[in-house]
Design an enzyme around this catalytic site. Structure first.
Site, PDB file in Angstrom:
ATOM      1  N   ARG A 103       1.005  -1.120  -0.031  1.00 21.03           N
ATOM      2  CA  ARG A 103      -0.056   0.059  -0.028  1.00 21.03           C
ATOM      3  C   ARG A 103       0.765   1.015  -0.034  1.00 21.03           C
ATOM      4  NH1 ARG A 103      -5.092   1.178   3.360  1.00 21.03           N
ATOM      5  NH2 ARG A 103      -6.096  -0.244   1.632  1.00 21.03           N
ATOM      6  N   GLN A 133     -10.019  -4.151  -3.268  1.00 22.52           N
ATOM      7  CA  GLN A 133     -11.966  -3.453  -3.523  1.00 22.52           C
ATOM      8  C   GLN A 133     -11.917  -3.794  -3.716  1.00 22.52           C
ATOM      9  OE1 GLN A 133     -12.510  -2.092   0.458  1.00 22.52           O
ATOM     10  NE2 GLN A 133     -14.013  -2.588  -0.526  1.00 22.52           N
ATOM     11  N   ASP A 226     -17.101   7.008  -1.914  1.00 20.95           N
ATOM     12  CA  ASP A 226     -16.107   6.974  -0.976  1.00 20.95           C
ATOM     13  C   ASP A 226     -15.961   8.562  -0.562  1.00 20.95           C
ATOM     14  OD1 ASP A 226     -13.412   5.884  -0.433  1.00 20.95           O
ATOM     15  OD2 ASP A 226     -12.549   6.251  -2.284  1.00 20.95           O
ATOM     16  N   ARG A 294     -13.457  -8.467   1.145  1.00 23.63           N
ATOM     17  CA  ARG A 294     -11.752  -8.001   1.399  1.00 23.63           C
ATOM     18  C   ARG A 294     -11.305 -10.218   1.424  1.00 23.63           C
ATOM     19  NH1 ARG A 294     -10.112  -2.741   1.494  1.00 23.63           N
ATOM     20  NH2 ARG A 294      -7.831  -4.510   0.918  1.00 23.63           N
TER      21      ARG A 294
HETATM   22  N1   CP Z   1     -11.133  -0.253   2.435  1.00 24.51           N
HETATM   23  C1   CP Z   1      -9.968  -0.560   2.794  1.00 24.51           C
HETATM   24  O1   CP Z   1      -9.192  -0.712   2.063  1.00 24.51           O
HETATM   25  O2   CP Z   1      -9.404  -0.005   4.459  1.00 24.51           O
HETATM   26  P1   CP Z   1      -8.226   0.451   5.072  1.00 24.51           P
HETATM   27  O3   CP Z   1      -8.172   1.361   5.088  1.00 24.51           O
HETATM   28  O4   CP Z   1      -9.064   0.474   6.359  1.00 24.51           O
HETATM   29  O5   CP Z   1      -7.944  -1.061   4.471  1.00 24.51           O
HETATM   30  N1  NVA Z   2     -10.059   6.494  -1.625  1.00 26.23           N
HETATM   31  C1  NVA Z   2      -9.318   6.109  -0.150  1.00 26.23           C
HETATM   32  C2  NVA Z   2      -9.590   4.615   0.203  1.00 26.23           C
HETATM   33  C3  NVA Z   2      -9.197   4.099   0.889  1.00 26.23           C
HETATM   34  C4  NVA Z   2      -9.765   2.813   1.218  1.00 26.23           C
HETATM   35  C5  NVA Z   2      -7.952   6.566  -0.306  1.00 26.23           C
HETATM   36  O1  NVA Z   2      -7.245   6.248  -0.845  1.00 26.23           O
HETATM   37  O2  NVA Z   2      -7.653   6.777   0.658  1.00 26.23           O
END
Ligand code: CP
Ligand code: NVA
Length: 307
Positions: A103, A133, A226, A294
């Site tokens: 991430r 996701q 979102d 997930r």
């Molecule tokens: N939806 C999602 O990716 O949640 P987190 O940021 O908690 O991992």
């Molecule tokens: N669009 C959001 C998604 C979080 C899971 C972000 O990138 O913060």
């Protein structure tokens, strides 16, 4: 499937189906008390340069359920945070691990990691995409609206962010109709739109970009939203609240949609901003199924890449 899972765009339509079929199977087996242990003895490294609740827990639990283990590697505590190049990190981790989940901010960082690693790399969110996701969302839609995703109309309302971009790829591969409603200034990524339009020609998917949320939700089976300020955009939060106010998913907007339409959200949700508390709670069942999925979809992706 390719070595890595960085984007749904890389999957053939039948590979998307195969992931969803395997995820449904793994979910059923887990719930019946006879889980598969396809990744016995394997280890996944999880690189996090941004916060997470769902992603961290679902990947870690997923590896455990598959008979393996997972390591949390925060960039704050590894040499990555002190500037060790990603290409060196990739080659070192390839000597210890069986797979890496990342991430991060720039999508190119995930691509570079995948290029230099000998082992599969999974994109667990970049500024550009959030493919795990959207795979979980597709499984959830199958469960609630039937297996034929090409029969659905989905509306994504809000920011043209990593979720919107991944929805374009997901819709293009599954043949669904997707209407993305964003302000003209915050549309999805241009290159993603171009690629998705090309994919859509093969599957018959219909992709619509609009700045009118009422038009997008008309006849939609599922409405998705979102956060208006993604991770890394915290400084713009106040300004974004003003820009996106007409895009709130509330009762008034839903009056334009089918009565049976479901509202989904990848979470975390900011009530009173992109969604009202009332709409969120009325859709809590599907939203938390989405969060649960997930786990099952990522177990399927890891099994297909690492098994
Ligand atoms: N939806 C999602 O990716 O949640 P987190 O940021 O908690 O991992
Ligand atoms: N669009 C959001 C998604 C979080 C899971 C972000 O990138 O913060």
């Amino acid at each position: 499937m390719e070595k890595d899972f960085l984007t749904i765009h890389d999957l053939a339509p039948d590979e998307v189906e195969a992931v969803l079929d395997l995820a449904a199977h793994l979910k059923a087996m887990q719930k019946s008390g006879t889980p598969h242990r396809y990744l016995e003895g394997q280890t996944l490294g999880m690189i996090f340069e941004k916060s997470s609740t769902r992603t961290r827990v679902s990947f870690e639990v997923g590896m455990f359920q598959l008979g393996g283990s997972a390591l949390f590697l925060s960039s704050h505590d590894t040499q990555l945070g002190r500037g060790e190049p990603i290409r060196d990190t990739a080659r070192v981790l390839s000597r210890y691990l069986d797979g890496i989940m990342i991430r991060t901010y720039a999508h190119e960082t995930a691509e570079e990691l995948a290029r230099w690693a000998d082992i599969p790399v999974i994109n667990a969110l970049t500024d550009l995409l959030h493919p795990c996701q959207v795979m979980a969302d597709l499984l959830t839609m199958r469960e609630h609206k039937g297996k034929d995703l090409s029969a659905l109309k989905v509306a994504f309302v809000g920011d043209g962010n990593n979720m919107a971009n991944s929805y374009l790829y997901g819709a293009a591969k599954t043949g669904m109709t997707l209407a993305v409603a964003t302000p003209k200034t915050h549309q999805p990524d241009k290159a993603v739109v171009k690629n998705a339009m090309k994919d859509a020609k093969e599957t018959g998917a219909k992709l619509i970009l609009t700045d009118d949320p009422a038009e997008a939700v008309k006849d939609a089976d599922v409405i998705v939203t979102d956060t208006w300020a993604s991770m890394g955009q915290e400084a713009e939060h106040d300004e974004r609240k003003k820009i996106f106010a007409p895009y709130q998913v509330n009762k008034k907007l839903l009056a334009n949609a089918d009565r049976r339409a479901l509202v989904m959200h990848c979470l975390p949700a900011y009530r009173g901003e992109e969604i009202t508390d009332e709409v969120f709670e009325a859709n809590a069942e599907v939203i938390f199924d989405e969060a649960e999925n997930r786990l099952h979809t990522q177990k399927a992706i890891m099994t297909m890449l690492m098994g």
